[in-house]
Enzyme design. Structure first.
Site: not given
Ligand code: NAD
Length: 393
Positions: A152, A291, A320, A344
């Protein structure tokens, strides 16, 4: 050794339902030794889910896998009842082998609950983001945590761009004015800007963060910045024209708009709090679809009230479903706008649901058949983190 590790890692504990080379007839006998208990915590879809079968992530539509699971003799329990020791979630967890959850209505799998679930071997997140599972406890207990990586990410990136635009252009108060029957252009234009020429940054430049950068580039921002301990490959950064800033305070102090796209873990929980908000440019806009608990709820509401932030938008909440009295439902900036909060749903468009339901089925199929899982989907493998996204370890 690797073959047996693989078997331990991925193979189902279920005995194969084969006799003399023939697959046994499907059965729905839940006590059949071939079957395992699979528990899913999904959100209640109500009438919408009855009318719209593509709402696959709901209790009603059950990810579309009930028939398939039962035809293989597995017991499939689906519930939205997830809070407290008497909830279906906590009761059924005790002898479940597989737990399916979604971030949209998270069944919080705490360390305590893990201790009470001796059969649990696999957690599947139907979606992206597995912070509702105590990942450290899962590592210790050698419970694998998989998610449908990428399912997603475009859905969320589109929502981020929309949220940035609706804040910067002051869309919500303008629309509310129309619904009220009023018409006073100056009242909304006084806080409406162009995105062009602004400095925009993403905290986290993974799959979503990078897609956001790609989608923002055509708006001709003054600069695109990112903060991430995993730097983008040089080519990728160049392609979107993004510059990395290594110091967090320095990063936020340059931004007109911050979008948060990092997972929730020990290093990001409560990261955006009163202390950090002081370093933001006065009147910056903040979008968080990652989050809720990455931002301090009270501190964000106070920053909006004081004018330190001009707007806050997102779809994720620290609890949530969010309680009725949650400050993010009602907070406003000094001009009575600046709130772009929704439930959400950014990552649960119908397109996304089709992808994460199919991905969940694939993960289960691999597990049943002892086939390797897609490496990108493995958050926690057998006794260790496989992802680099949940903090530097
Ligand atoms: P991903 O793993 O591809 O990318 C996450 C990035 O964040 C990585 O590059 C990582 O190094 C970086 N990161 C981690 N800790 C960090 C920090 N302290 N400071 C800076 N960067 C940091 O994940 P993604 O697919 O891009 O998804 C990211 C997040 O989005 C998910 O973990 C989830 O919590 C959230 N998400 C939300 C929804 C929604 O419906 N709202 C849907 C999907 C994902």
């Amino acid at each position: 050794a690797s073959a047996s590790a693989f078997k331990r890692n991925f193979a189902s504990s279920a005995k194969p339902r084969m006799l003399n080379g023939r697959t046994l007839a499907p059965t729905i006998n839940h006590n059949n030794s071939a079957g395992m208990k699979i528990l899913a915590v999904l959100y209640k879809g109500g009438d919408a889910a009855k009318q719209e079968p593509r709402l696959l992530g709901t209790v009603e539509n059950q990810l579309g896998i009930r028939e398939w699971l039962e035809s293989q003799g597995h017991e499939y329990i689906v519930t939205d009842d997830k809070e407290g020791p008497n909830s279906v979630f906590q009761r059924e967890l005790k002898d479940a082998e597989v737990l399916i959850t979604t971030p949209f209505h998270p069944g919080y799998l705490t360390r305590d609950l893990i201790a009470k679930a001796p059969n649990l071997k696999l957690c599947v997140t139907a979606g992206v983001g597995s912070d509702h599972i105590d990942l450290n406890a899962a590592v210790e207990r050698k419970i694998q945590v998989l998610e449908v990586t990428g399912s997603n990410v475009t859905s969320v990136a589109e929502h981020v761009v929309m949220s940035i635009l609706l804040l910067v252009r002051n869309f919500v108060p303008a629309h509310e004015m129309i619904e009220r029957g009023d018409w006073q252009v100056s009242e909304v234009a006084r806080n409406a800007y162009d995105l062009e020429g602004k400095v925009i940054g993403t905290l986290g430049a993974g799959r979503i963060g990078y897609r956001v950068l790609e989608r923002l580039q055509p708006f001709n921002p003054k600069e695109l910045l990112y903060y991430d301990y995993n730097p983008l490959p040089e080519e990728a950064a160049k392609k979107v024209g993004a510059r990395r800033v290594e110091d967090l305070k320095e990063f936020v102090s340059q931004l007109d708009v911050l979008t948060v796209n990092a997972p929730l873990h020990e290093g990001t929980r409560n990261l955006i709090n009163a202390d950090l908000l002081k370093h933001f440019k006065k009147g910056a806009w903040l979008v968080n679809t990652a989050r809720g608990a990455i931002c301090n709820a009270e501190d964000v509401a106070a920053a909006l009230k004081s004018g330190q932030l001009n707007g806050y938008a997102g779809d994720v909440w620290n609890v949530q479903p969010a309680p009725k009295e949650h400050p993010w439902r009602y907070m406003k900036n000094t001009l009575g706008g600046g709130n772009g909060m929704v439930p959400h749903y950014s990552g649960t468009t119908l397109d996304a649901q089709a992808r994460y339901a199919a991905g969940t089925k694939q993960i289960l199929e691999n597990y049943f058949q002892g086939k390797p899982q897609e490496p990108a989907n493995i958050i926690v493998g057998l006794g260790k983190y496989e992802t680099k996204s949940y903090g530097k370890r």
